[in-house]
Motif scaffolding. Structure first.
Motif, PDB file in Angstrom:
ATOM      1  N   THR A  45       0.721  -1.134   0.051  1.00  0.00           N
ATOM      2  CA  THR A  45       0.033  -0.030   0.123  1.00  0.00           C
ATOM      3  C   THR A  45       0.797   1.321   0.145  1.00  0.00           C
ATOM      4  OG1 THR A  45      -1.748  -1.031   1.325  1.00  0.00           O
ATOM      5  CG2 THR A  45      -1.581   1.272   1.234  1.00  0.00           C
ATOM      6  N   GLY A  46       1.936   1.392   0.871  1.00  0.00           N
ATOM      7  CA  GLY A  46       2.783   2.377   0.675  1.00  0.00           C
ATOM      8  C   GLY A  46       3.652   2.282  -0.499  1.00  0.00           C
ATOM      9  N   LEU A  87       2.517   1.626  -3.373  1.00  0.00           N
ATOM     10  CA  LEU A  87       1.521   2.314  -4.357  1.00  0.00           C
ATOM     11  C   LEU A  87       1.667   3.860  -4.161  1.00  0.00           C
ATOM     12  CD1 LEU A  87      -1.161  -0.530  -4.607  1.00  0.00           C
ATOM     13  CD2 LEU A  87       0.367   0.181  -6.476  1.00  0.00           C
ATOM     14  N   ARG A  88       1.473   4.154  -2.914  1.00  0.00           N
ATOM     15  CA  ARG A  88       1.228   5.690  -2.830  1.00  0.00           C
ATOM     16  C   ARG A  88       2.522   6.620  -3.284  1.00  0.00           C
ATOM     17  NH1 ARG A  88      -0.915   4.139   2.361  1.00  0.00           N
ATOM     18  NH2 ARG A  88       1.282   4.248   3.236  1.00  0.00           N
ATOM     19  N   GLU A  89       3.693   5.805  -2.939  1.00  0.00           N
ATOM     20  CA  GLU A  89       5.087   6.416  -3.524  1.00  0.00           C
ATOM     21  C   GLU A  89       4.999   6.408  -5.126  1.00  0.00           C
ATOM     22  OE1 GLU A  89       9.808   5.320  -3.484  1.00  0.00           O
ATOM     23  OE2 GLU A  89       8.493   4.599  -1.872  1.00  0.00           O
ATOM     24  N   ARG A  90       4.508   5.433  -5.874  1.00  0.00           N
ATOM     25  CA  ARG A  90       4.557   5.318  -7.102  1.00  0.00           C
ATOM     26  C   ARG A  90       3.588   6.337  -7.831  1.00  0.00           C
ATOM     27  NH1 ARG A  90       8.639   3.622  -6.260  1.00  0.00           N
ATOM     28  NH2 ARG A  90       9.865   1.758  -6.872  1.00  0.00           N
ATOM     29  N   ARG A  91       2.482   6.377  -6.898  1.00  0.00           N
ATOM     30  CA  ARG A  91       1.408   7.473  -7.644  1.00  0.00           C
ATOM     31  C   ARG A  91       1.997   8.883  -7.686  1.00  0.00           C
ATOM     32  NH1 ARG A  91      -3.767   6.322  -7.983  1.00  0.00           N
ATOM     33  NH2 ARG A  91      -3.843   4.659  -6.299  1.00  0.00           N
ATOM     34  N   ALA A  92       2.836   9.196  -6.660  1.00  0.00           N
ATOM     35  CA  ALA A  92       3.470  10.499  -6.761  1.00  0.00           C
ATOM     36  C   ALA A  92       4.782  10.475  -7.417  1.00  0.00           C
ATOM     37  CB  ALA A  92       4.012  10.701  -5.217  1.00  0.00           C
ATOM     38  N   LEU A 142      -1.000   1.034 -11.420  1.00  0.00           N
ATOM     39  CA  LEU A 142      -1.689   2.160 -11.218  1.00  0.00           C
ATOM     40  C   LEU A 142      -2.020   2.911 -12.505  1.00  0.00           C
ATOM     41  CD1 LEU A 142       0.550   3.391  -8.199  1.00  0.00           C
ATOM     42  CD2 LEU A 142      -1.861   2.989  -8.326  1.00  0.00           C
ATOM     43  N   GLU A 189      -7.444   0.556  -4.324  1.00  0.00           N
ATOM     44  CA  GLU A 189      -6.095   0.534  -3.908  1.00  0.00           C
ATOM     45  C   GLU A 189      -5.717  -0.727  -2.874  1.00  0.00           C
ATOM     46  OE1 GLU A 189      -2.937   3.486  -3.173  1.00  0.00           O
ATOM     47  OE2 GLU A 189      -4.702   3.260  -4.305  1.00  0.00           O
TER      48      GLU A 189
END
Length: 455
Positions: free
Chosen positions: A218-219, A221-226, A237, A282
């Motif tokens: 989950t973390g 994915l948050r990093e790759r979204r940014a 994503l 997510e």
């Protein structure tokens, strides 16, 4: 095993004691190195054997196993099965993950998860990873060479067999190399969900591992979204983002119609997306990465160890491979056939049906014993021989049908590169002590494989 009870079927009259003894031997830890003798007894005496204790029908013939895996009459235990048959598991994180994953879904729910993954990671993408796989193999074999440079032995599985698929799938997903060893341990604990019978300790360790891996992915994915990168997390994503607005438009379209002003027909205007068209959320994306990571290294690590061990046990076949590298693909297939990484897998009858001439009620459990099917003499002449030149090899080691392993091409690539490099760099490779098999009824792998480079 998870099937419903029924009258015992499949054991021929007068052979029950022999057959039951053979079945018990398959699960005997003392025979873990070679269960194929007892499996041959089952295949000849009772190719469809109902076991009342486990509630499943063991299938040991190639044709029967292939029909169950590839045909429409059988499905995997899934979320509805979990709620109906094992509600006491439902609150467990590991069960929540497993029975909503690719391994525990059917039909449209399965297609919805598999579609985005196969779109960004198909066989062609696996081939594109060849250079990276070769680089990792060379680095790990350098480590093995250093560890054995004094003429002593080293644990091949610890230095090469496990680190290779962990590094390859970690790089594919986007897990930094420095973090991969920790995830190796967590992945092994999560893989306890593949066991046909799960102990309380299996569940405890799987729950802990799934919780930690979910949090990590989950973390990620948050990093790759940014900050997108060239990895599977970013690709999934991007695909989810592209699918999301389209699905929303299908749900939210109103009578305004397209820019031409003409109203669209109600059926076209109001059709909601089908289940397979809904974009992944997510949590689902994180779980998909979790599954890719665990499945991407656990069974591949098993294949690498058993393939190397098989060649060392058959030096004349290893010599053929050294003389003709063109035999590498066939050697990998033969290794998968002779001692594949997954011994058995379960299915449930979606409707009343039969297999091998034996009736199976709706919901009835069958267990395809892949190791026995791959050595069926009706499919392979001289099935217990290990022959890298064997023609027409079609293994069931990666399954068949809707649940065919999505990472099969990558696993084959890793095995072929490793065996090729070993044959040239370590022509005198030899066993250097008793290996230790993994304590598993389902997964065929080594925990320890001591080898010497100059045997």
């Amino acid at each position: 095993m998870n099937g419903s009870a029924a009258d015992p079927e499949g054991a021929p009259e007068g052979a029950s004691a022999e057959v039951r003894a053979a079945l018990a031997a398959v699960f005997d830890p003392g025979l873990r190195a070679d269960p194929y003798g007892p499996l041959a007894v089952l295949r000849e005496a009772a190719p469809v054997l109902y076991d009342e204790e486990s509630g499943t029908r063991f299938l040991t013939g190639f044709a029967d196993c292939q029909a169950v895996l590839a045909g429409p009459d059988f499905v995997v235990p899934d979320g509805p099965w979990l709620a109906r048959e094992r509600p006491e598991w439902a609150a467990r994180p590991a069960a929540d993950f497993f029975y909503a994953s690719l391994l525990g879904t059917n039909g449209a729910a399965h297609e919805r998860l598999r579609g985005p993954l196969t779109a960004v990671f198909g066989p062609r993408r696996a081939v594109e990873l060849s250079a990276g796989v070769e680089k990792v193999v060379d680095e790990l074999l350098d480590r093995f060479e250093d560890a054995t440079s004094d003429g002593g032995a080293a644990d091949f599985q610890a230095l090469v067999g496990y680190p290779l698929p962990v590094a390859v799938v970690g790089e594919l997903i986007g897990v930094p190399r420095a973090e991969q060893e920790r995830f190796h341990r967590l992945g092994r604990d999560a893989a306890r969900l593949l066991e046909p019978v799960r102990s309380d300790e299996d569940w405890r360790r799987a729950d802990t591992a799934v919780t930690a891996l979910r949090e990590y992915f989950t973390g990620l994915l948050r990093e790759r979204r940014a900050r997108p990168a060239e990895d599977l997390a970013s690709a999934l994503l991007a695909r989810a983002g592209a699918a999301g607005p389209a699905s929303a438009r299908r749900v939210g379209e109103r009578a305004a119609g397209p820019s031409g002003g003409r109203e669209r027909p109600p059926a076209a205007r109001e059709r909601p997306p089908t289940e397979s068209e809904l974009p992944l959320g997510e949590r689902e994306l994180a779980d998909l990465l979790l599954l890719v990571f665990v499945a991407g290294f656990e069974t591949t690590a098993g294949l690498l160890g058993t393939a190397v061990s098989a060649l060392l046990a058959h030096p004349e076949q290893a010599a053929l491979l050294r003389a003709d590298p063109g035999l590498l693909p066939g050697a990998v297939e033969e290794a998968l056939r002779w001692d594949g990484p997954v011994l058995m897998t379960e299915r449930l009858a979606a409707r009343p049906t039969e297999v091998g001439g034996v009736a199976v009620p709706a919901g009835g459990s069958v267990t395809a014993v892949l190791g026995a099917a791959n050595r069926d003499p009706r499919r392979y002449p001289d099935p217990d021989a290990f022959l890298v030149t064997r023609p027409d090899v079609h293994v069931l080691s990666f399954g068949a049908g809707p649940h065919y392993c999505f990472g099969a091409a990558l696993a084959r690539l890793e095995a072929a590169v490793l065996l090729g490099r070993l044959s040239t760099r370590f022509p005198r490779l030899a066993p250097a002590g008793p290996p230790v098999r993994r304590a598993s009824a389902c997964l065929r792998s080594f925990d320890v494989l001591p080898l010497a480079a100059t045997g």
